[in-house]
Scaffold this motif. Structure first.
Motif, short mmCIF file in Angstrom:
data_model
loop_
_atom_site.label_atom_id
_atom_site.label_comp_id
_atom_site.label_asym_id
_atom_site.label_seq_id
_atom_site.Cartn_x
_atom_site.Cartn_y
_atom_site.Cartn_z
N GLY A 10 -40.04 -43.74 -96.13
CA GLY A 10 -38.90 -43.22 -96.88
C GLY A 10 -37.69 -43.04 -96.00
N LEU A 11 -36.51 -43.19 -96.57
CA LEU A 11 -35.27 -43.10 -95.78
C LEU A 11 -34.55 -41.78 -95.96
CD1 LEU A 11 -33.82 -46.72 -96.21
CD2 LEU A 11 -35.22 -45.79 -94.35
N SER A 12 -34.65 -41.19 -97.15
CA SER A 12 -33.97 -39.91 -97.38
C SER A 12 -34.85 -38.77 -96.90
CB SER A 12 -33.65 -39.74 -98.87
OG SER A 12 -34.84 -39.77 -99.63
N ILE A 81 -52.95 -43.62 -94.50
CA ILE A 81 -52.24 -43.62 -95.78
C ILE A 81 -50.87 -44.21 -95.52
CG2 ILE A 81 -51.25 -42.19 -97.61
CD1 ILE A 81 -53.52 -40.17 -97.02
N ALA A 82 -50.58 -45.37 -96.12
CA ALA A 82 -49.33 -46.07 -95.86
C ALA A 82 -48.50 -46.13 -97.14
CB ALA A 82 -49.61 -47.48 -95.34
N VAL A 83 -47.29 -45.57 -97.08
CA VAL A 83 -46.44 -45.47 -98.28
C VAL A 83 -45.06 -46.04 -97.97
CG1 VAL A 83 -45.57 -43.96 -100.09
CG2 VAL A 83 -47.67 -43.34 -98.87
N THR A 84 -44.59 -46.91 -98.85
CA THR A 84 -43.27 -47.50 -98.68
C THR A 84 -42.45 -47.38 -99.96
OG1 THR A 84 -42.05 -49.55 -98.17
CG2 THR A 84 -44.10 -49.78 -99.38
N PRO A 85 -41.13 -47.21 -99.85
CA PRO A 85 -40.29 -47.39 -101.03
C PRO A 85 -40.15 -48.88 -101.31
CG PRO A 85 -38.93 -46.95 -99.11
CD PRO A 85 -40.37 -46.84 -98.65
N VAL A 86 -39.77 -49.21 -102.55
CA VAL A 86 -39.57 -50.61 -102.92
C VAL A 86 -38.12 -51.00 -102.66
CG1 VAL A 86 -39.60 -52.28 -104.80
CG2 VAL A 86 -41.39 -50.53 -104.64
#
Length: 219
Positions: A10-12, A81-86
């Motif tokens: 995430g960027l924010s 656990i790997a999480v990315t925004p689209v």
């Protein structure tokens, strides 16, 4: 104590990706605790590594201490656990760059949950057409249930179904990290409490060369 590593792109701050990552991590920790084990959660915010990632990709001799520490965390992890925004219909470039910098086989046999966030449910297929192929290529043990969360789904019946998927994926990850005690052991004997990388490490430690096993036979 098992090591559970969260990677959020995430960027924010705060980000929806990090919130989803935290929910997955807490659910998994609860499932591991139910199996009689503790779990330590460590978090890598990929945005904090942006400068060193760019440096590492353009100058392999440069010193990148934060990235080096992150790589060691990956190497030491029992679960991921790997999480990315689209972004543009796929995982973010920053997310992919992090995994591009890992050593070959850096994710081998690592039990992994893949997850993604977006504004619209139109991007839900990212799990199967982008994330799962990436982590299969990296030889991670990806659990069957991935999690996609769209902002538009919050507070709706679909949001409740996402909560159920979080629980299901957490159970699947915990099952790989800590083998449930109601499972029947195979020919390798009792592997209770071992799964994923732990099982592979045990196999390597207990490996006996064939010539030693056959020593004395035929004489």
């Amino acid at each position: 104590m098992r090591s559970l590593l969260v990677i959020s792109a995430g960027l924010s701050q705060p980000s929806s990706s990090r919130r989803l990552a935290d929910m997955l991590a807490e659910a998994t920790r609860a499932k591991i605790s139910a199996r009689g084990e503790g779990a330590q959660i460590d978090v890598i915010e990929v945005r904090d590594l942006a400068f060193e990632l760019a440096t590492a990709m353009t100058d392999q001799t440069a010193q990148t201490p934060l990235l080096a520490r992150a790589k060691q965390q990956v190497a030491d992890a029992d679960g991921l656990i790997a999480v990315t925004p689209v972004f543009q219909g796929s995982y973010s470039g920053l997310f992919k760059t992090f995994f591009d910098t890992l050593e070959p086989h850096g994710l081998d046999n690592l039990p992994t949950i893949i997850a993604a966030t977006a504004g619209s449910s139109r991007h839900a297929l990212i799990l199967d057409y982008a994330l799962r192929p990436l982590f299969n290529q990296l030889h991670a043990n990806v659990v069957p249930t991935g999690v996609f969360q769209a902002i538009e789904d919050l507070g709706t019946p679909e949001g409740e179904r996402i909560a159920a998927r979080i629980e299901r994926s957490a159970i699947q990850l915990a099952d790989q990290i800590v083998v449930p005690q109601d499972r029947v052991p195979g020919i390798a004997g009792d592997l209770t409490g071992l799964g994923g990388r732990s099982t592979v490490r045990l196999a390597k430690e207990n490996f006996i060369p064939l010539d030693k096993l056959l020593n004395g036979y035929g004489k």
